[in-house]
Design a protein around this motif. Structure first.
Motif, short mmCIF file in Angstrom:
data_model
loop_
_atom_site.label_atom_id
_atom_site.label_comp_id
_atom_site.label_asym_id
_atom_site.label_seq_id
_atom_site.Cartn_x
_atom_site.Cartn_y
_atom_site.Cartn_z
N ALA A 192 0.81 -1.22 0.00
CA ALA A 192 0.00 0.00 0.00
C ALA A 192 0.84 1.27 0.00
O ALA A 192 0.29 2.37 -0.04
CB ALA A 192 -0.92 0.00 1.21
N GLY A 193 2.18 1.13 0.05
CA GLY A 193 3.04 2.30 0.00
C GLY A 193 3.32 2.93 1.35
O GLY A 193 3.76 4.08 1.42
N VAL A 194 3.07 2.19 2.43
CA VAL A 194 3.40 2.69 3.77
C VAL A 194 4.91 2.83 3.89
O VAL A 194 5.67 1.92 3.53
CB VAL A 194 2.84 1.75 4.85
N ALA A 195 5.37 3.96 4.40
CA ALA A 195 6.81 4.25 4.45
C ALA A 195 7.55 3.36 5.43
O ALA A 195 8.65 2.87 5.13
CB ALA A 195 7.05 5.72 4.80
N LEU A 196 6.98 3.15 6.60
CA LEU A 196 7.66 2.35 7.60
C LEU A 196 6.69 1.84 8.63
O LEU A 196 5.59 2.40 8.79
CB LEU A 196 8.77 3.14 8.30
N VAL A 197 7.09 0.78 9.31
CA VAL A 197 6.35 0.31 10.48
C VAL A 197 7.25 0.48 11.69
O VAL A 197 8.47 0.29 11.62
CB VAL A 197 5.91 -1.16 10.35
N THR A 198 6.65 0.90 12.80
CA THR A 198 7.34 0.91 14.08
C THR A 198 6.83 -0.28 14.88
O THR A 198 5.65 -0.64 14.79
CB THR A 198 7.11 2.22 14.84
N ILE A 199 7.71 -0.87 15.64
CA ILE A 199 7.38 -2.11 16.35
C ILE A 199 7.48 -1.85 17.84
O ILE A 199 8.57 -1.61 18.38
CB ILE A 199 8.32 -3.25 15.92
N ALA A 200 6.34 -1.87 18.50
CA ALA A 200 6.29 -1.54 19.92
C ALA A 200 6.95 -2.63 20.75
O ALA A 200 7.02 -3.80 20.35
CB ALA A 200 4.84 -1.35 20.35
N ASP A 201 7.42 -2.25 21.95
CA ASP A 201 8.07 -3.23 22.81
C ASP A 201 8.12 -2.71 24.24
O ASP A 201 7.90 -1.52 24.50
CB ASP A 201 9.48 -3.54 22.32
N THR B 217 11.29 -0.55 18.54
CA THR B 217 11.52 0.24 19.74
C THR B 217 12.56 -0.48 20.59
O THR B 217 12.36 -1.61 21.02
CB THR B 217 10.22 0.40 20.55
N LEU B 218 13.70 0.17 20.79
CA LEU B 218 14.73 -0.33 21.69
C LEU B 218 14.90 0.71 22.79
O LEU B 218 15.13 1.90 22.50
CB LEU B 218 16.05 -0.56 20.96
N HIS B 219 14.79 0.28 24.02
CA HIS B 219 14.78 1.22 25.14
C HIS B 219 16.19 1.61 25.55
O HIS B 219 16.97 0.78 26.06
CB HIS B 219 14.00 0.63 26.31
N ALA B 220 16.53 2.87 25.32
CA ALA B 220 17.87 3.37 25.64
C ALA B 220 18.14 3.34 27.13
O ALA B 220 19.30 3.31 27.54
CB ALA B 220 18.01 4.80 25.12
N THR B 221 17.10 3.32 27.93
CA THR B 221 17.27 3.36 29.38
C THR B 221 17.72 2.03 29.96
O THR B 221 18.35 1.99 31.03
CB THR B 221 15.94 3.76 30.04
#
Length: 300
Positions: free
Chosen positions: A26-35, A68-72
């Motif tokens: 569908a032309g979606v630029a990117l997906v973000t992956i929650a974590d 999503t990678l948690h920097a903390t």
């Protein structure tokens, strides 16, 4: 002006490839992956976002993949290495959503006391800064594969980063060559206090005026691109046409991708074409390597 479209995905691992490939078509630029660094509330296990992104890397060809990678609560050297490896596996389509999980339970997973306020902001700045330096620690032409001399790489083009932050230090260099994009696309919320270090700032708000105001501040703070992040369940509640010109894209947090994607595509209208890399898709330049001209006189 066409808006980029990004989707946050989560949920059943088995259906993830079908959902993401549908988004790619569908032309979606990117997906973000929650974590989250914590186990699921209902029990069981969660496959880490970086692993899910790696799983998708060779099952897709054009869509950007941003775990999503948690920097903390993630060791900075390992974080930078994982993201560089994802960029290689996806041939230049990696992004990183800067996570900042800060609960006492999350910090307990790494045996550290919680951070807040200025200390938390400094930690996020340090992790982003050292990740960018580690991605640059190999120059683009460091790998020479010189059969005649038996040299795989030019050691003079691989650099120790020598980074010292408030709570950690990293000598470097990275254990993987420079990512295909030069640096992975760094994405994060404007509320983290590190907007100047982001490639894409995510902004929210209850009204269009609030979203536009936050987008304006994010640009003033140095974000090259700004996406309006909206919860979407059959509709965002925001007239997307009013966001054109104020933001560069819409980041939709959908409740059911299979159901909501067709409606979302209609609501957001035409999308810019997908490029060979995520930076190409978003119109972001490939960063110059900070070590490439070290010790050399600047050219006019």
């Amino acid at each position: 002006m066409a808006l980029h479209l990004a989707l946050e995905v989560d949920g059943d691992f088995a259906s993830l490839p079908d959902h993401v490939t549908a988004a790619e078509r569908a032309g979606v630029a990117l997906v973000t992956i929650a974590d989250s660094p914590l186990p699921p509330a209902g029990g069981g296990i969660r496959i880490e976002a970086g692993v899910r992104a790696a799983f998708l890397a060779r099952r897709t060809s054009r869509i950007g993949l941003a775990p999503t990678l948690h920097a903390t609560v993630t060791e900075p050297f390992h974080l930078a290495t994982q993201l560089a490896s994802l960029d290689h596996a996806s041939l230049g389509r990696a992004g990183w959503v800067v996570g900042a999980e800060r609960s006492r339970q999350a910090y307990a997973t790494v045996g550290e006391p919680p951070l807040a306020g200025a200390e938390l902001r400094r930690e996020l700045e340090d992790v982003i800064d050292v990740a960018r330096r580690l991605w640059d620690s190999w120059e683009d032409d460091a790998v020479i594969r010189d059969v005649a001399t038996g040299r795989f790489l030019d050691a003079d083009r691989v650099h120790h980063v020598g980074f010292t932050g408030a709570r950690f230090s990293v000598a470097g260099p990275l254990i993987t060559p420079r990512p295909p994009q030069g640096q992975v696309v760094v994405i994060g919320w404007d509320t983290l206090g590190v907007t100047s270090r982001l490639d894409v700032a995510l902004v929210g708000g209850g009204t269009v005026d609030e979203v536009i105001a936050r987008a304006r501040r994010a640009r003033e703070d140095g974000a090259p691109l700004v996406f309006a992040s909206v919860a979407y369940d059959g509709g965002s509640g925001l007239p997307v046409d009013r966001l054109v010109g104020a933001v560069d894209g819409v980041h939709a947090r959908v409740s059911d991708l299979a159901v909501d994607l067709p409606r979302l595509l209609t609501e957001t209208g035409p999308r810019p074409p997908l490029g060979a890399t995520l930076r190409d898709t978003l119109g972001l330049p490939r960063p110059a390597n900070v070590f490439a001209n070290a010790g050399q006189e600047p050219t006019a």
